[in-house]
Design a protein around this motif. Structure first.
Motif, PDB file in Angstrom:
ATOM      1  N   SER A   7       6.111 -72.172 -31.919  1.00 26.19           N
ATOM      2  CA  SER A   7       4.960 -72.684 -32.668  1.00 26.19           C
ATOM      3  C   SER A   7       5.333 -73.009 -34.115  1.00 26.19           C
ATOM      4  CB  SER A   7       3.801 -71.688 -32.623  1.00 26.19           C
ATOM      5  OG  SER A   7       4.182 -70.469 -33.203  1.00 26.19           O
ATOM      6  N   ALA A   8       6.212 -72.211 -34.713  1.00 29.41           N
ATOM      7  CA  ALA A   8       6.657 -72.504 -36.081  1.00 29.41           C
ATOM      8  C   ALA A   8       7.457 -73.804 -36.118  1.00 29.41           C
ATOM      9  CB  ALA A   8       7.489 -71.354 -36.620  1.00 29.41           C
ATOM     10  N   LEU A  10       7.176 -76.330 -34.014  1.00 33.15           N
ATOM     11  CA  LEU A  10       6.239 -77.435 -33.818  1.00 33.15           C
ATOM     12  C   LEU A  10       5.463 -77.736 -35.106  1.00 33.15           C
ATOM     13  CD1 LEU A  10       4.855 -76.733 -30.243  1.00 33.15           C
ATOM     14  CD2 LEU A  10       6.402 -78.550 -30.972  1.00 33.15           C
ATOM     15  N   ALA A  11       5.065 -76.696 -35.825  1.00 32.33           N
ATOM     16  CA  ALA A  11       4.362 -76.910 -37.091  1.00 32.33           C
ATOM     17  C   ALA A  11       5.268 -77.614 -38.089  1.00 32.33           C
ATOM     18  CB  ALA A  11       3.878 -75.577 -37.647  1.00 32.33           C
ATOM     19  N   LEU A  12       6.536 -77.219 -38.137  1.00 34.00           N
ATOM     20  CA  LEU A  12       7.469 -77.869 -39.057  1.00 34.00           C
ATOM     21  C   LEU A  12       7.726 -79.320 -38.672  1.00 34.00           C
ATOM     22  CD1 LEU A  12      10.019 -74.975 -39.652  1.00 34.00           C
ATOM     23  CD2 LEU A  12       8.374 -75.905 -41.284  1.00 34.00           C
ATOM     24  N   VAL A  14       5.545 -81.292 -37.150  1.00 31.92           N
ATOM     25  CA  VAL A  14       4.349 -82.046 -37.536  1.00 31.92           C
ATOM     26  C   VAL A  14       4.349 -82.290 -39.038  1.00 31.92           C
ATOM     27  CG1 VAL A  14       1.827 -81.896 -37.686  1.00 31.92           C
ATOM     28  CG2 VAL A  14       2.990 -81.308 -35.559  1.00 31.92           C
ATOM     29  N   LEU A  15       4.709 -81.281 -39.823  1.00 36.29           N
ATOM     30  CA  LEU A  15       4.787 -81.471 -41.275  1.00 36.29           C
ATOM     31  C   LEU A  15       5.888 -82.461 -41.650  1.00 36.29           C
ATOM     32  CD1 LEU A  15       4.375 -77.809 -42.561  1.00 36.29           C
ATOM     33  CD2 LEU A  15       2.762 -79.685 -42.839  1.00 36.29           C
ATOM     34  N   TRP A  22      11.203 -81.019 -43.748  1.00 34.40           N
ATOM     35  CA  TRP A  22      10.653 -80.025 -42.822  1.00 34.40           C
ATOM     36  C   TRP A  22      11.372 -80.084 -41.484  1.00 34.40           C
ATOM     37  CZ3 TRP A  22       8.215 -76.267 -44.907  1.00 34.40           C
ATOM     38  CH2 TRP A  22       7.425 -76.462 -46.028  1.00 34.40           C
ATOM     39  N   TRP A  23      11.850 -81.289 -41.085  1.00 38.52           N
ATOM     40  CA  TRP A  23      12.617 -81.380 -39.843  1.00 38.52           C
ATOM     41  C   TRP A  23      13.923 -80.609 -39.956  1.00 38.52           C
ATOM     42  CZ3 TRP A  23      11.803 -87.313 -39.057  1.00 38.52           C
ATOM     43  CH2 TRP A  23      10.549 -87.526 -38.502  1.00 38.52           C
ATOM     44  N   ALA A  26      13.069 -77.070 -39.464  1.00 30.78           N
ATOM     45  CA  ALA A  26      12.841 -76.777 -38.049  1.00 30.78           C
ATOM     46  C   ALA A  26      14.174 -76.640 -37.312  1.00 30.78           C
ATOM     47  CB  ALA A  26      11.994 -77.871 -37.410  1.00 30.78           C
TER      48      ALA A  26
END
Length: 98
Positions: A7-8, A10-12, A14-15, A22-23, A26
């Protein structure tokens, strides 16, 4: 723990559509998680990849109790000495006396 990491990530991701840094975060999180899963879950004493216990019976050299325990002690002592030398080599500022 794996669900939290996913989930972290995926959030990164999306950001990351607004800021690609942010990628990279991630990717770093995934890299660190895979390193933890590969090395962190195994017990330090097991040498087999699956962590399966080694057989202790038999008539070979390992069946002798005293020799086997001393050999295990020697291996642990040598491993600890190697770790200490590596630690001193990689972190010389940590071993200096003040």
């Amino acid at each position: 723990m794996g669900t939290l990491i996913i989930s972290a990530v995926l959030a990164l991701v999306v950001l990351g559509f607004d800021n690609p840094v942010w990628w990279l975060a991630a990717g770093a999180l995934l890299y660190l998680h895979t390193r933890y899963v590969r090395t962190g879950r195994r017990s330090p004493g097991s040498s087999s990849p699956g962590g399966a216990p080694r057989p202790s019976g038999g008539s070979g050299p390992s069946a002798r109790g005293g020799d086997n325990s001393y050999r295990a002690y020697r291996q642990r002592r040598d491993q600890m000495a190697r770790w200490e030398r590596r630690y001193r080599r990689e972190r010389p500022w940590m071993t200096r006396q003040k």
